[in-house]
Design an enzyme around this catalytic site. Structure first.
Site, PDB file in Angstrom:
ATOM      1  N   ASN A  62      44.628  42.007  48.498  1.00  0.00           N
ATOM      2  CA  ASN A  62      45.744  42.860  48.072  1.00  0.00           C
ATOM      3  C   ASN A  62      45.275  44.300  47.907  1.00  0.00           C
ATOM      4  O   ASN A  62      44.726  44.849  48.878  1.00  0.00           O
ATOM      5  CB  ASN A  62      46.571  42.265  46.925  1.00  0.00           C
ATOM      6  CG  ASN A  62      45.863  41.867  45.659  1.00  0.00           C
ATOM      7  OD1 ASN A  62      45.138  40.892  45.634  1.00  0.00           O
ATOM      8  ND2 ASN A  62      46.099  42.586  44.581  1.00  0.00           N
ATOM      9  N   ASP A  63      45.465  44.926  46.783  1.00  0.00           N
ATOM     10  CA  ASP A  63      45.339  46.390  46.664  1.00  0.00           C
ATOM     11  C   ASP A  63      44.046  47.005  47.238  1.00  0.00           C
ATOM     12  O   ASP A  63      42.964  46.456  47.049  1.00  0.00           O
ATOM     13  CB  ASP A  63      45.320  46.821  45.193  1.00  0.00           C
ATOM     14  CG  ASP A  63      46.380  46.185  44.353  1.00  0.00           C
ATOM     15  OD1 ASP A  63      47.190  45.410  44.872  1.00  0.00           O
ATOM     16  OD2 ASP A  63      46.387  46.458  43.144  1.00  0.00           O
ATOM     17  N   GLN A  79      41.044  44.345  46.593  1.00  0.00           N
ATOM     18  CA  GLN A  79      41.239  43.112  45.835  1.00  0.00           C
ATOM     19  C   GLN A  79      41.118  41.951  46.811  1.00  0.00           C
ATOM     20  O   GLN A  79      41.842  41.884  47.819  1.00  0.00           O
ATOM     21  CB  GLN A  79      42.632  43.120  45.183  1.00  0.00           C
ATOM     22  CG  GLN A  79      42.763  44.126  44.066  1.00  0.00           C
ATOM     23  CD  GLN A  79      42.034  43.650  42.813  1.00  0.00           C
ATOM     24  OE1 GLN A  79      42.537  42.855  42.056  1.00  0.00           O
ATOM     25  NE2 GLN A  79      40.814  44.154  42.617  1.00  0.00           N
ATOM     26  N   TRP A  87      46.631  34.727  46.121  1.00  0.00           N
ATOM     27  CA  TRP A  87      45.917  35.463  45.081  1.00  0.00           C
ATOM     28  C   TRP A  87      45.074  34.483  44.255  1.00  0.00           C
ATOM     29  O   TRP A  87      45.502  33.364  43.982  1.00  0.00           O
ATOM     30  CB  TRP A  87      46.941  36.183  44.194  1.00  0.00           C
ATOM     31  CG  TRP A  87      46.338  37.184  43.259  1.00  0.00           C
ATOM     32  CD1 TRP A  87      46.125  38.500  43.524  1.00  0.00           C
ATOM     33  CD2 TRP A  87      45.873  36.949  41.924  1.00  0.00           C
ATOM     34  NE1 TRP A  87      45.556  39.103  42.425  1.00  0.00           N
ATOM     35  CE2 TRP A  87      45.387  38.175  41.439  1.00  0.00           C
ATOM     36  CE3 TRP A  87      45.809  35.828  41.094  1.00  0.00           C
ATOM     37  CZ2 TRP A  87      44.852  38.320  40.161  1.00  0.00           C
ATOM     38  CZ3 TRP A  87      45.267  35.966  39.820  1.00  0.00           C
ATOM     39  CH2 TRP A  87      44.799  37.209  39.373  1.00  0.00           C
ATOM     40  N   PHE A 119      39.872  43.390  38.656  1.00  0.00           N
ATOM     41  CA  PHE A 119      41.151  43.918  39.111  1.00  0.00           C
ATOM     42  C   PHE A 119      40.970  45.336  39.674  1.00  0.00           C
ATOM     43  O   PHE A 119      39.868  45.865  39.734  1.00  0.00           O
ATOM     44  CB  PHE A 119      42.154  43.946  37.956  1.00  0.00           C
ATOM     45  CG  PHE A 119      42.737  42.592  37.629  1.00  0.00           C
ATOM     46  CD1 PHE A 119      42.366  41.452  38.315  1.00  0.00           C
ATOM     47  CD2 PHE A 119      43.687  42.463  36.626  1.00  0.00           C
ATOM     48  CE1 PHE A 119      42.917  40.204  38.020  1.00  0.00           C
ATOM     49  CE2 PHE A 119      44.250  41.234  36.318  1.00  0.00           C
ATOM     50  CZ  PHE A 119      43.865  40.105  37.002  1.00  0.00           C
ATOM     51  N   SER A 120      42.124  45.941  40.003  1.00  0.00           N
ATOM     52  CA  SER A 120      42.080  47.225  40.709  1.00  0.00           C
ATOM     53  C   SER A 120      41.453  48.350  39.896  1.00  0.00           C
ATOM     54  O   SER A 120      41.510  48.362  38.668  1.00  0.00           O
ATOM     55  CB  SER A 120      43.493  47.630  41.127  1.00  0.00           C
ATOM     56  OG  SER A 120      43.886  46.809  42.188  1.00  0.00           O
ATOM     57  N   ARG A 188      45.999  48.491  32.906  1.00  0.00           N
ATOM     58  CA  ARG A 188      45.104  48.313  34.050  1.00  0.00           C
ATOM     59  C   ARG A 188      45.186  49.392  35.121  1.00  0.00           C
ATOM     60  O   ARG A 188      45.999  50.270  35.087  1.00  0.00           O
ATOM     61  CB  ARG A 188      45.374  46.962  34.688  1.00  0.00           C
ATOM     62  CG  ARG A 188      46.771  46.747  35.191  1.00  0.00           C
ATOM     63  CD  ARG A 188      46.808  45.408  35.929  1.00  0.00           C
ATOM     64  NE  ARG A 188      48.116  45.079  36.436  1.00  0.00           N
ATOM     65  CZ  ARG A 188      48.994  44.332  35.785  1.00  0.00           C
ATOM     66  NH1 ARG A 188      48.708  43.845  34.611  1.00  0.00           N
ATOM     67  NH2 ARG A 188      50.166  44.084  36.328  1.00  0.00           N
ATOM     68  N   GLU A 248      52.144  49.931  38.082  1.00  0.00           N
ATOM     69  CA  GLU A 248      50.767  49.584  38.441  1.00  0.00           C
ATOM     70  C   GLU A 248      50.158  50.707  39.271  1.00  0.00           C
ATOM     71  O   GLU A 248      50.860  51.540  39.841  1.00  0.00           O
ATOM     72  CB  GLU A 248      50.755  48.270  39.256  1.00  0.00           C
ATOM     73  CG  GLU A 248      51.336  47.096  38.472  1.00  0.00           C
ATOM     74  CD  GLU A 248      51.253  45.747  39.172  1.00  0.00           C
ATOM     75  OE1 GLU A 248      50.892  44.763  38.512  1.00  0.00           O
ATOM     76  OE2 GLU A 248      51.558  45.662  40.365  1.00  0.00           O
ATOM     77  N   TRP A 341      54.942  41.927  46.817  1.00  0.00           N
ATOM     78  CA  TRP A 341      54.740  40.736  45.985  1.00  0.00           C
ATOM     79  C   TRP A 341      55.905  39.757  46.094  1.00  0.00           C
ATOM     80  O   TRP A 341      55.786  38.595  45.711  1.00  0.00           O
ATOM     81  CB  TRP A 341      54.489  41.126  44.518  1.00  0.00           C
ATOM     82  CG  TRP A 341      53.082  41.598  44.267  1.00  0.00           C
ATOM     83  CD1 TRP A 341      52.702  42.854  43.888  1.00  0.00           C
ATOM     84  CD2 TRP A 341      51.873  40.822  44.378  1.00  0.00           C
ATOM     85  NE1 TRP A 341      51.325  42.906  43.763  1.00  0.00           N
ATOM     86  CE2 TRP A 341      50.797  41.670  44.054  1.00  0.00           C
ATOM     87  CE3 TRP A 341      51.599  39.504  44.733  1.00  0.00           C
ATOM     88  CZ2 TRP A 341      49.465  41.251  44.062  1.00  0.00           C
ATOM     89  CZ3 TRP A 341      50.270  39.078  44.742  1.00  0.00           C
ATOM     90  CH2 TRP A 341      49.233  39.945  44.415  1.00  0.00           C
TER      91      TRP A 341
HETATM   92  C1  FRU Z   1      48.816  45.353  41.974  1.00  0.00           C
HETATM   93  C2  FRU Z   1      48.024  44.500  40.996  1.00  0.00           C
HETATM   94  C3  FRU Z   1      47.266  45.386  40.035  1.00  0.00           C
HETATM   95  C4  FRU Z   1      46.134  44.491  39.620  1.00  0.00           C
HETATM   96  C5  FRU Z   1      45.837  43.747  40.875  1.00  0.00           C
HETATM   97  C6  FRU Z   1      45.346  42.339  40.672  1.00  0.00           C
HETATM   98  O1  FRU Z   1      49.148  44.695  43.150  1.00  0.00           O
HETATM   99  O2  FRU Z   1      48.890  43.625  40.313  1.00  0.00           O
HETATM  100  O3  FRU Z   1      48.024  45.868  38.964  1.00  0.00           O
HETATM  101  O4  FRU Z   1      45.022  45.212  39.162  1.00  0.00           O
HETATM  102  O5  FRU Z   1      47.029  43.726  41.640  1.00  0.00           O
HETATM  103  O6  FRU Z   1      44.921  41.773  41.864  1.00  0.00           O
END
Ligand code: FRU
Length: 539
Positions: A62-63, A79, A87, A119-120, A188, A248, A341
């Protein structure tokens, strides 16, 4: 492997039916395919696999994270869950590039541990060795991230740091982690930069409603002299912009206004759900930052503590986008996660899941509607251009189409339509099609003054009830010339309309690759100019 291909260009007389073959040639497409470093053979030839977008070799991504330039390399961390295609416990995957286009995969940079999943977050080069992690010669690369657990109540999301002295290849986690913990469950995605005027590090980080502590979503600002001790100096959000989804991945940048000597601060914040066409999206705010907190410009306020929402991208598939730090020319280049998402964990790919957008240069421009943050494909993408095909100008008296075949289902397409003289209900656009009758339609509709992407008949759409959609973006520019700049890959299209003032990024999954492009107008107006480039694969 040497692939041979054929291009067929046809001019169609009525309703998208191709008639005559004008041009036929073949060529060899293998020039750039030599850099599949350490990858399984043919991995990047699978169905739906993007040819010029970053994807992990396998498994879930992901991110984008920790984007930083250093010593001739752009780093892209991300990520990553290496065990599955949904995930899971988050790692930081890693890749590097010299040009932001061609990527080399590197080993995983950060693994989950007793503090949680990684996480990110972001990464900076600590040139002054403020952190003390340097060895006197090499400035440390410092990553700042969130630790977290999935769904485990009672454990706050906390911030930690790690450093590398070998260009991000190996990392040492700081033994004093966490460096920032304010006992919030949704706190976060720290993005850090060096603020010259105050000679301090600034962190933007989101804090939000976590179902236990009811606080409206907002960004908090912290400052530090050493990346270890952080002090809160401000907050922004609560009522501004779009609320109701989780904020986020913030990013705060100071960016010049094109054609002036002025600069403004732009705060980029992802939100999920509540994006402009559903699910995930990226909003931004324009204002000022005094080294402590961000204040939105008056012109965007709509009264009662509210503000107009400015969206960076109206497509469904650009999320968690942030910019590279320490770029050589001080420009702001953003890359986003090309998914949503709403359905990211169900999209029909098996070996890998998700890709990044192409990198976009952010430009702050005075438009007819006021200041806006526009996105433009970075110049380096031109290096992927291979063969150019000019599309002749044409007037659309009735329904008309010009068709071209898509080589390897990828292309860069530049079109200019003149809508002067077009009927009130005209459409101008481009269709991607295959032999199974599946299609994606990218068009402008004069009656509502909006750009659209219709992927409702794009092939595999049933994997999620939220996927099939017709998505809209209001036009900003008011000239008669409609400009389409498109990047088409196997399973995505990115539209930069009117020089990047309207952007739409969307994915699709046809049962058979799209093989034809049709450019059309339905009721007057004309195609002034058209160019289609074949694109090389980056793998
Ligand atoms: C955004 C997010 C962030 C988090 C990460 C977790 O897509 O939800 O806020 O750090 O993904 O994988």
């Amino acid at each position: 492997m040497s692939r041979r291909w054929t291009i067929t260009v046809a001019l169609a007389g009525y309703l998208f039916a191709s008639i005559g073959v004008i041009l036929l040639f073949s060529c060899n497409s293998n020039e750039l395919n030599s850099s599949k470093k350490g990858m399984e053979e043919n991995m990047y030839d699978e169905q739906h696999r993007p040819q010029f977008h970053f994807t992990p070799e396998k498994k879930w991504m992901n991110d984008p994270n920790g984007m930083v330039y250093y010593d001739d390399e752009y780093h892209l961390f991300y990520q990553y869950y290496p065990e599955g295609i949904v995930w899971g416990p988050m790692h930081w995957g890693h890749a590097v590039s010299k040009d932001l286009i061609r990527w080399e995969h590197l080993p995983i940079a950060l693994y989950p541990d007793s503090l949680g999943y990684y996480f990110s977050g972001s990464a900076v080069i600590d040139y002054n060795n403020t952190s003390g992690f340097g060895d006197g010669e090499i400035p440390p690369m410092v990553a700042i991230f969130t630790f977290g657990w999935e769904d485990e109540k009672g454990i706050a999301q906390r911030q930690g740091i790690a450093f590398s002295l070998d260009k991000g290849r190996t990392w040492t986690k700081y033994e004093g982690n966490p460096v920032l913990d304010i006992n919030l469950n949704a706190f976060r995605d720290p993005k850090v930069f060096w603020h010259r005027p105050s000679q301090k590090w600034i962190m933007s980080i989101v804090a939000s409603n976590d179902n236990e502590t009811i606080i409206p979503d907002h960004v908090k600002f912290f400052v530090s002299e050493n990346l270890i001790d952080w002090e809160q100096t401000g907050e922004f959000g609560y009522t501004y912009g779009t609320q109701g989804g989780k904020w986020e991945c913030p990013d705060l940048i100071e960016i010049p206004i094109e054609g002036t000597n002025e600069k403004k601060w732009v705060l980029i914040v992802s939100i999920n759900p509540m994006g402009p066409n559903g699910g995930s999206g990226i909003q931004y705010f324009i204002g000022d930052f005094d080294g402590k907190t961000f204040e939105i410009d008056e012109q965007f306020k709509t009264g009662g503590g509210l503000s107009k929402t400015l969206w960076m991208d109206y497509g469904r598939d650009n999320y968690a986008g942030v910019t590279w730090s320490n770029t050589p020319d001080n420009t702001f280049v953003l890359i986003g996660w090309m998914s949503n998402w709403d359905y990211a964990q169900q999209v029909p790919t098996e070996r890998w899941r998700s890709s990044m957008t192409i990198p976009r240069k952010l430009i702050l421009e005075n438009t007819v509607k006021g200041l806006r943050l526009n996105s433009k494909p970075i110049d380096q993408l031109k290096e992927l251009r291979k063969r150019k095909k000019e599309i002749p100008a044409i007037e659309f008296y009735e329904k008309r189409a010009i068709a071209d075949s898509l080589v390897n289902s990828t292309a860069e397409v530049i079109l200019q339509f003149n809508k002067k003289g077009a009927g009130e209900d005209s459409k101008f656009g481009i269709l991607l099609k295959n032999n199974k009758g599946e299609q994606v339609n990218i068009y402008f509709e004069t009656s509502v003054n909006k750009y659209f992407i219709d992927r409702s008949r794009s092939g595999k759409v049933d994997f999620s009830p939220k996927f099939a959609s017709i998505d809209a973006a209001p036009r900003i520019d008011d000239s008669d010339t409609l400009k389409f700049h498109l990047y088409i890959d196997k399973s995505s299209v990115e539209l930069f309309a009117d020089d990047g003032s309207v952007v739409m990024t969307e994915t699709f999954f046809p049962n058979e690759d799209f093989s034809t492009i049709q450019i059309y107008g339905t009721n007057g107006g004309e195609l002034v100019k058209g160019e289609i480039f074949e694109l090389n694969s980056i793998w």
